[in-house]
Structures are given as C-alpha cells and as structure tokens.
Design a protein around this motif. Structure first.
Motif, PDB file in Angstrom:
ATOM      1  N   VAL A 131       0.846  -1.195   0.000  1.00  0.00           N
ATOM      2  CA  VAL A 131       0.000   0.000   0.000  1.00  0.00           C
ATOM      3  C   VAL A 131       0.881   1.245   0.000  1.00  0.00           C
ATOM      4  O   VAL A 131       0.625   2.209  -0.718  1.00  0.00           O
ATOM      5  CB  VAL A 131      -0.948  -0.002   1.222  1.00  0.00           C
ATOM      6  CG1 VAL A 131      -1.754   1.289   1.263  1.00  0.00           C
ATOM      7  CG2 VAL A 131      -1.876  -1.198   1.171  1.00  0.00           C
ATOM      8  N   ILE A 132       1.948   1.195   0.793  1.00  0.00           N
ATOM      9  CA  ILE A 132       2.874   2.331   0.857  1.00  0.00           C
ATOM     10  C   ILE A 132       3.539   2.567  -0.500  1.00  0.00           C
ATOM     11  O   ILE A 132       3.815   3.687  -0.891  1.00  0.00           O
ATOM     12  CB  ILE A 132       3.956   2.072   1.942  1.00  0.00           C
ATOM     13  CG1 ILE A 132       3.326   1.996   3.330  1.00  0.00           C
ATOM     14  CG2 ILE A 132       5.036   3.140   1.909  1.00  0.00           C
ATOM     15  CD1 ILE A 132       2.768   3.289   3.828  1.00  0.00           C
ATOM     16  N   MET A 133       3.788   1.473  -1.229  1.00  0.00           N
ATOM     17  CA  MET A 133       4.415   1.615  -2.540  1.00  0.00           C
ATOM     18  C   MET A 133       3.408   2.072  -3.594  1.00  0.00           C
ATOM     19  O   MET A 133       3.646   3.016  -4.334  1.00  0.00           O
ATOM     20  CB  MET A 133       5.005   0.277  -2.997  1.00  0.00           C
ATOM     21  CG  MET A 133       6.153  -0.193  -2.143  1.00  0.00           C
ATOM     22  SD  MET A 133       7.679  -0.432  -3.027  1.00  0.00           S
ATOM     23  CE  MET A 133       7.293  -1.580  -4.284  1.00  0.00           C
ATOM     24  N   GLY A 138       0.807   6.432  -1.961  1.00  0.00           N
ATOM     25  CA  GLY A 138       2.076   5.716  -1.926  1.00  0.00           C
ATOM     26  C   GLY A 138       3.127   6.351  -2.815  1.00  0.00           C
ATOM     27  O   GLY A 138       2.859   7.320  -3.538  1.00  0.00           O
TER      28      GLY A 138
END
Lengths: 294, 380, 282
Positions: A131-133, A138
């Motif tokens: 999700v962060i990527m 992200g």
C-alpha cells in the motif's frame, strides 16, 4: 543363534521393574492424557466445529452456498492467485536453492536470513508495504493513477501480497536438502558433458522432488488461506477482489453464519488434504532415511 | 616375538612404571568393594536371544574383562549387572545380597558408557558432583565435602584445572576420564565399564589402558569392563571372560586363555591360530588322505579340528607325517617371517612362523610339524 | 583484479548457472521483500521525531501493542508448558492415535487463520459450544483478551512442539541411564538432566511463538471484539489507520512492530550462539 532356541523365561521379571529411562505408568498416562486433551481441545475441536457448523442446515443448504455468484467468484480468485503466486515462488525457490546450495560464497547465512524475513513479518505489514508503494498516497501512487494502473484494491496487489507471505516456503525446504546432497552428483554430470539445464533436470531434480513437493504444498496452503496481508490490499470488493478467506469474513459479518462456515469448510478441507499429503511425504522420507547411511 | 610375549612385555613395562608412579594405595579413595555373583542369567530381546544362562563369580577387588565379538552378549551382561535391563530369569548378587528387586539407583554401581553420556549442560565439576547432589538430604554430603571429593577425583583422573569446562570443550580422552570420575564419585561397590576405550584413537587408548590399571590398583574397585579387543582384555584384566553367542566360552587368566583355550572359539578368537579339518581314527589323525604323525590317543574317533599357533611349529624337512603346503604368501613380522600355506587337497589355509632369514619362495613347498596343538571334535 | 575479487568472494565451481540463479534470486528478493520493506521504513522520515513519538505513545496505540505483546507472551508461555508435554509424549510414548495427534499438531500451519478465527469464535462466543457453559459462570472468553490469548495459543503451539521434537529425539538414552546409575530418581533425572538440555530449544520455540503471536491478525480479529483500548490488537490498528488513509500512522505502528520482530530474531540467534558455545549443540 542357530544351535539352540531359547527356553521360555523361567521367571518373569519382577513386576516392579521398569526401564530407568521410563516414567511410571500413572505419570505416563497423565502426560498422554494432558497432551491428547490439549491437542484435541485446541486443534481438533475447532476443526470439527467448522464442518459441523457448515452442515448445520443440511447437505442441501451446504451446496446452495456454492450457487452464489460472489462465492464462486471468491473461489475463482483464490485459485487464480495461487496459480500465479505458487509458480512464481517455485521458480524463485529453485533458483535460490541452486545458487545457495551448489556454490560457496560469502554472506550466505545473511542471504538465507533475508529469504526467511517474510516469516517474521506480520501479515498486515506485508500488505502495508505494498500500500505504501502502490496505494493512492504511496510512492508510485500518482504515477500509477496517471497511467491508469490499479495495483492496490485490485488483483495485482493481492497476488503481490500473497507472493510476499509465501515467499520462503519452497526455498527453505530445498536449501537444506540440496546442501545435504552436496555437489558431487552435479559435478559428475557436468564432467560427463551434460549441460547445466540437463544436469538440473536429470540429476538434481529427481533427488529433491519430494522436498520440492512438500514446499509447494505448504506454499499453496498458505497462498489460498492468507487473510491478513490480502485483507489490507484487497479493498473487499465483492465479486472482484474477494478471496475465499475474505469472503468468509464478509459472510460472517453479514450474519450468514452457515454460508461463512461452508466456505470455511472448503479451506479446512484443503488444510486437511495438505496435512495428509505432508504426513505421507514425511513417512516416505523417514523410510528413505532409515535405509540411508544410518 | 609372539603376540603374548608382546603383551607380557607391555605389562611388565607398565608394572615397572606403575611401581614408580603409584606404589601406594590411596586411602582417600579406597572403598568397600564387594564380590558379584551372576547366576544363570537368561535374556532375550523379543525373539532374539542375547544370553543363554550365564553364570560368573567376580571376586572383590578383581579387574575382569568381558571379551567377545559384537553380538556375543557382553554388553547385555554388563547392563544386567547394573540393573539397566532385567533378565528373563536368573539373578545377580552383590555380596550375599540378591539384587533382583533392586532398582538401578539402589545398586550403587559406577557405570561408564561407551560414549560417556556426560551431561552436556553441566560443567565438569557438576558432572562429577551429580551423584552426590541427587542423594536424599539425609545422606547428602555438605557442599564443602562434595567440593573436596570432586577435587580429589579430578586429581586422580589428572584433570585439575578443567572443572569449569563443559564436556563440549574437552577431548575424547578427557571426556572419558570425566565419565570415570563421575562414576567413582558415588563410591560404587562395583565399577562397570562398557567399551571404555572404544571411541578413542589408538594412541590415546594405550595411554588410558595403563592409566585404568593404575587407578584400579589405587582404588581397589571390583571392576568389570567390556571390550571387543582381545589385546586390551589380556593386557589389563586379572581374569578374562571370553563370550560368544550369549554364552561364556572360558574364564581364566590371560595365560590360561592363551595357553589352554577351552574351546575352538577361544583358540580362534584369542591370538593367531590355524585350524585344519582332520579325521581322528583309532588314535591317528588324517588330513585329507594323509596320516599326520600326531598322537591323538584319548581323542574320540570322528571328524575334528586341529588347532595350532603359527609359532608352535617346526620345519620338518622330509619327515613323514608332516603337514605339507604350498607357500602362497609371506609377510615380515618383526624378528620372524609369517608364511601363508595352502595345505592338502582342499587347499586349507594355515599360517606358520619361520625365522626371518629362512629362504622360502612363493609357491615353494614347506613341511611343518606342530610342536603344540589342540584337537577339538567337530560337529558337522 | 576483478577476477581475484570474485575468486575470494565465491569459490570457483564447474557447475554452471550461478550468474543466472543468483541474479534472479537477488532481483526477486529485492523487488518483493527488501525494497518494499526499506521504503516502508523510509516512509517514517516523512514524520518528525515529535510526530513519531506522539503516534508511538498514543494511548490507543500503546494499549494495542500492550495487548498484542501481553497476550502473545501468555500464549507462548502456555504453549511452552504444554508444548513440552506434547512433544515429549509424541516422541517417547507409543499409544493409539499418536500419529494422528502428531499430524494434527501442524494444523495451525495449514488451516487458514480466518477459518480458525471463526471456528474459535463459534466455540467461545456467548451461545457457542463452550461459551454457553462458561458465560453463566461469569467467564467471558470471546470478545475479551482471554479470547485473544486462546487464538494465539492455537497459532503458536506447533512452533514450540516442532522445535522441541527433534531435540528430544536426539537425547541419548545413555545420558538418562547414567543419571540413574548415579542414584538419581526419575524425577531428578527429568528435572536436572533432561529439561536443562531442552532449554535452548524451549527458548527458541517460545520466542518463535511469541513473534508469531504479536503479528497475528486473522485468527484474532474474529474472537477479539476489537474494542479500542481493550481488545484491539496492534495489527488491527494498522488496518484501521489504513482505512482512515492515515498512512503515516499505519507506518509508525508497523515500524514499531518490525523493531519488536527484529529484537525477537536477535534473541533467537543469541540463544543459539550461547547454546552452541556452552553445550556444543543447539
């Protein structure tokens, strides 16, 4: 021991005699009782409950659940995810084992530790990292949005998260096995003129096929059953991004008790088959070990 | 030189040295030892018989060796004496007391295992102190006397300064000595050693052999040790018990066993020997179709086996009634030359010793006469 | 020059394929595992220390971490005690159903956590198989921290048992016999000789179960009740932060959990180094 057969024992051993390495029978019985009870209550009982609740309203109702299109979609998605994640990790596992077990290089221990890393990370974090990527906020969120590519809340994210949590299974099964077998067989094959690929297919693979199967089996069970990591990246879109474990949660939260357990029973069945095949493989292994150098 | 002469020379050497090293009996370590009587022990593991009614008297303070090939039941006998296994029938007496109803804990035997079975998580000190620490409070020595006893034992086994080490940090020989000290710590009535040197390399074995004899002389324990190595048994033990297939073949001193083997098995197992199948007929012996000039008066007619040691022969020239063979091999053994012969029509193999300077060629013919021999009836 | 450098890094071998397999291994490992985790950790740099500290010490976060850690600790302790008994019984005794019991120990590895979660809830909920008998006695299990402990006990058992079994199998019978000949009763032998040799494996199994328990999500969320400050576990709080699109909050909690995992991992390795140095085995 030919000439004379042994006379039947004239006197039986004293009743009180027991091997100095054995517990007295009452202690033994209590320990067995505690162990069986613990396994039964904590492991066996939940398993039985799943099947019992699934068939609570009879066999007819049980199969009705599978007529539901959302359920069918969840089953299809789970199969699809496993069909993508398992081969990916299979190929990775084989090349990792080949590179690590057949050569000597520095930093091997560190590399093995890194391969095991996904086991020590919470599944929720496994979802979070993607999700962060790839999520809206992200690292690559804006770029993906501009190019109209959806990873999070879509199938690619589910596959990625599943690959992450099942990452080490095949590799960690194969590496010790291939290290144990050494490199002599391969060196012999190469010196006889076989190519690398031929050597792998005809020499290495037959030696590790059971270990490979074992790893794939565990990898598959986890891939089909993963909940936490997939829950984070899926977005729970019915009929689209719901795998079976997620579908169980939705049915459960909708108070569709029997339906939830029906889908659960399918996964429990998969777990049972996994355990049975695993046990059979272990018996086979132990036979091979017993005939081995010892 | 024969094997026995070699043993004797070694033993003399050791004894000469011992008189320098340990002329005294260590009173701190002297314990009340006891005699052990084994009566008719029968033991089977499932359908596999291990002992067929074995009886043995072991005198107090004696150092006795159980020797035999693997599967002869020697370790089983040792474990039955210790109480680590139970017999199907028969009994073991410590002194006059029947030990059958006594558990292994109550028998107070010192047992040294083949692989030492040291407690890996305990230091050398704690290993040795273990037997004292597990005693019931009433009979447990004080911390100070435990410490003193352990230190005395470490001194005895020459491991001073290693008491804080763990077994994983010791060499094989050192582990063996820790196991020994641990067994001695409980002041056992009997000391039982299962292949005490089995896991060590040849050089350490020789050193420890001498050391064991020395300790035995200093402490005076009744000691039974198991070995498959006949040389070790003959060299160390006061008496040797030769076992085969769950039976005792012969009990005796090294001289008895070597000079007067009671059975074909003992003749074959102890020392070098040659065996020829012969037929006894009215006091004369026939090897194949040849009558040997060996007097067999008093021996029953029928098939028999003629045993003799390679060194108990003389070259016989053209005399009639000698054993004639073709030389198939020749090896130099110190001062002598050992020849391998093929004898008779059936080409029986036998070995003889001749002076090193004898001129014998391969495939040459040699005639010999045994000067000392034994005849055992052969059951076919 | 380069050839020498490679030569010292890797022993030469006639087996082909190192470049291909090693390259693939590194790329795949980096893309799937290393880079995403590194980026997660990097993300915390978007927070100032004060912000990070505020999230880490937020009462709800602290309560969630405490529950995750505390429940996992209790579950791992329960599993250690019963794990010894289960492993001992499975290795040492012969009894009808032993093989079945042995096989079923792996169930938590094979059974999806969501399935375990709803099954345990069905057992311990108010009108469940067991819950209907305990609730009248005033013992609430589901939707309390007791439920969390039960779920984590289910998850953790195989870690302890599977770590202990091979070690128990390797105990030499002679060691126990030696203790007996030295006069030790069976109880003394077990407590002074057998159990101490199991300590390294026991600690390893304990830490493995603990680490798994802290991160566990699927089997817990159904039975926990998920009340903030009371029955909300740390992984669930990450999920909640994400549904609120509070990436930074989620990241901060995740890095705290990663740090805990790292400490656990370090602990296991130290245990093994210590055991190897002291006992010469693991």
């Amino acid at each position: 021991m030919s000439e004379q057969t042994l006379a039947p024992p004239a006197t039986m051993p004293p009743v009180t005699w027991r091997a100095p390495t054995a517990e007295v029978p009452p202690v033994r019985i209590v320990l067995i009782g505690v162990a069986v009870l613990f396994i039964g209550v904590f492991l066996g009982f939940p398993l039985l409950v799943v099947f019992f609740e699934a068939f609570l309203n009879g066999v007819g109702k049980y199969f009705e659940t599978f007529a539901d299109s959302d359920t069918q979609a969840a089953i299809r998605l789970t199969l699809l995810v496993a069909a993508l994640a398992v081969p990916a990790n299979l190929i990775f596992g084989i090349s990792a084992a080949w590179a690590i077990a057949k050569y000597d290089f520095r930093g091997k221990a560190l590399l093995i530790t890194l391969i095991d890393l996904p086991f020590s990370v919470s599944p929720v974090i496994a979802g979070l990292i993607y999700v962060i990527m790839f999520g809206a906020q992200g690292y690559f969120g804006d770029w993906l949005k501009a190019n109209n590519i959806q990873i999070i809340f879509a199938i690619p994210g589910i596959v990625l998260a599943t690959i992450f949590v099942t990452f080490p299974f095949v590799a960690r099964e194969l590496i010790p096995l291939m290290e144990e077998q050494g490199t002599q067989d391969e060196e012999a094959a190469i010196s006889l003129g076989a190519s690398g690929w031929q050597t792998f297919r005809r020499v290495t693979l037959p030696n590790v096929k059971w270990g490979l199967m074992y790893g794939v089996l565990l990898c598959n069970a986890r891939a089909m059953g993963e909940f936490g990591a997939v829950a984070v990246v899926s977005g729970h879109i019915r009929g689209l991004t719901n795998t079976m474990p997620l579908h169980i949660e939705i049915l459960y939260n909708d108070y569709q008790w029997v339906a939830a357990f029906t889908v659960a029973s399918l996964l429990a069945l998969l777990a049972l088959i996994t355990l049975i095949v695993k046990t059979l493989l272990e018996w086979r292994f132990s036979d091979e070990l017993a005939n081995g150098p010892r | 030189m024969t094997a026995l002469a070699q043993f004797r020379r070694d033993t003399d050497y050791i004894e000469a040295n011992l008189s320098l090293v340990a002329p005294f009996v260590d009173e701190r370590l002297r314990v009340k030892t006891m005699n052990v009587t084994v009566e008719n022990l029968v033991k089977a593991f499932g359908a596999t018989p291990a002992l067929h009614g074995v009886s043995l008297e072991i005198a107090s303070g004696e150092l006795i060796a159980l020797v035999g090939p693997s599967g002869s039941g020697k370790t089983t006998l040792l474990r039955l004496i210790a109480g680590l296994d139970f017999p199907n029938s028969g009994r073991v007496l410590f002194g006059a007391e029947d030990a059958s109803s006594k558990s292994v804990q109550e028998r107070n035997v010192g047992f040294v295992f083949q692989n030492y079975a040291l407690f890996k998580h305990m230091s050398v000190f704690e290993n040795i102190a273990f037997g004292l620490r597990v005693r019931p409070r009433a009979t447990r020595p004080s911390e100070a006397s435990i410490r003193q006893r352990v230190m005395t034992l470490l001194d005895l086994v020459q491991l001073n300064g290693l008491e804080k080490r763990f077994p994983g940090q010791l060499s094989g020989g050192q582990r063996q000595r820790v196991a020994f000290a641990r067994a001695l710590a409980i002041e056992p009535g009997v000391l039982l050693l299962d292949e005490p040197f089995g896991a060590l390399d040849a050089k350490v074995r020789k050193e420890l052999r001498r050391w064991l004899r020395e300790i035995h002389d200093r402490t005076g324990h009744t000691t039974v040790f198991v070995t498959h190595d006949q040389e070790e048994a003959l060299e160390l033990a006061d008496r040797v018990v030769v076992m085969s297939q769950g039976r005792i073949e012969q009990v005796g001193s090294a001289d008895d066993i070597y000079d007067n083997p009671a059975t074909p098995f003992v003749f074959d197992f102890i020392g070098d020997s040659s065996a020829l199948p012969v037929i006894v007929d009215k006091g004369s012996i026939a090897l194949d179709d040849r009558i040997l000039s060996i007097d067999a008066k008093g021996h029953a007619d029928g098939p028999a086996t003629l045993f003799f040691r390679p060194n108990h022969v003389r070259l016989a020239g053209q005399e009639s009634g000698s054993i004639v063979g073709t030389v198939t091999g020749s090896r130099r053994h110190g001062d002598i030359r050992r020849l391998e012969l093929e004898v008779g029509l059936a080409r029986h193999r036998c070995e003889i010793d001749v002076p090193a300077d004898s001129e014998v060629s391969r495939n040459g013919r040699v005639a010999v006469k045994p000067t000392d021999w034994r005849l055992f009836p052969r059951v076919s | 020059m380069t050839a020498i450098a490679i030569g010292t890094w890797r022993k030469p071998s006639i087996i082909p394929g190192f470049g291909l397999t090693f390259g693939f291994l590194m790329v795949y490992l980096s893309l799937i595992v290393l880079i995403p985790i590194a980026l997660l950790i990097l993300r915390t740099t978007q927070l100032s220390w004060a912000e990070y500290w505020a999230i880490a010490t937020n009462a709800r976060v602290v309560a969630a971490l405490r529950l995750s850690f505390g429940a996992a600790l209790i579950a791992a302790a329960i599993n250690t005690v019963f794990g010894i008994i289960v492993a001992w019984v499975l290795v040492r005794y012969e009894f009808p159903g032993r093989r079945l019991a042995d096989a079923i120990v792996d169930l938590p590895f094979a059974l999806p956590t969501a399935v375990a979660g709803i099954a345990l809830t069905a057992i311990f909920a108010k009108n469940g198989w067991v819950g209907q008998y305990t609730e009248p006695l005033g013992i609430k299990i589901a939707y309390t921290s007791i439920g969390v402990v039960i779920a984590l006990t289910f998850i953790g058992l195989p870690f302890v048992v599977r770590t202990l079994q091979p070690v128990i199998m390797e105990i030499e019978r002679e060691t126990e016999e030696a203790a007996a000949t030295l006069g030790a009763s069976r109880r003394q032998t077990v407590f002074r000789v057998v159990l101490p040799t199991l300590v390294p494996a026991l600690l390893t199994g304990f830490v493995l179960a603990l680490a798994r328990g802290i991160g566990e999500y699927g089997s817990v969320v159904f039975i926990a009740g998920n009340l903030p400050y009371r029955t909300e576990i740390a992984p669930l709080l990450i999920v909640i932060r994400l549904t609120e699109f509070d990436y930074n909050g989620a990241t901060a909690i995740a890095t705290i959990m990663l740090a805990i995992s790292f400490v656990m991992f370090l602990a296991i390795n130290l245990i093994q180094v210590w055991a190897r140095r002291r006992f010469g085995y693991v």
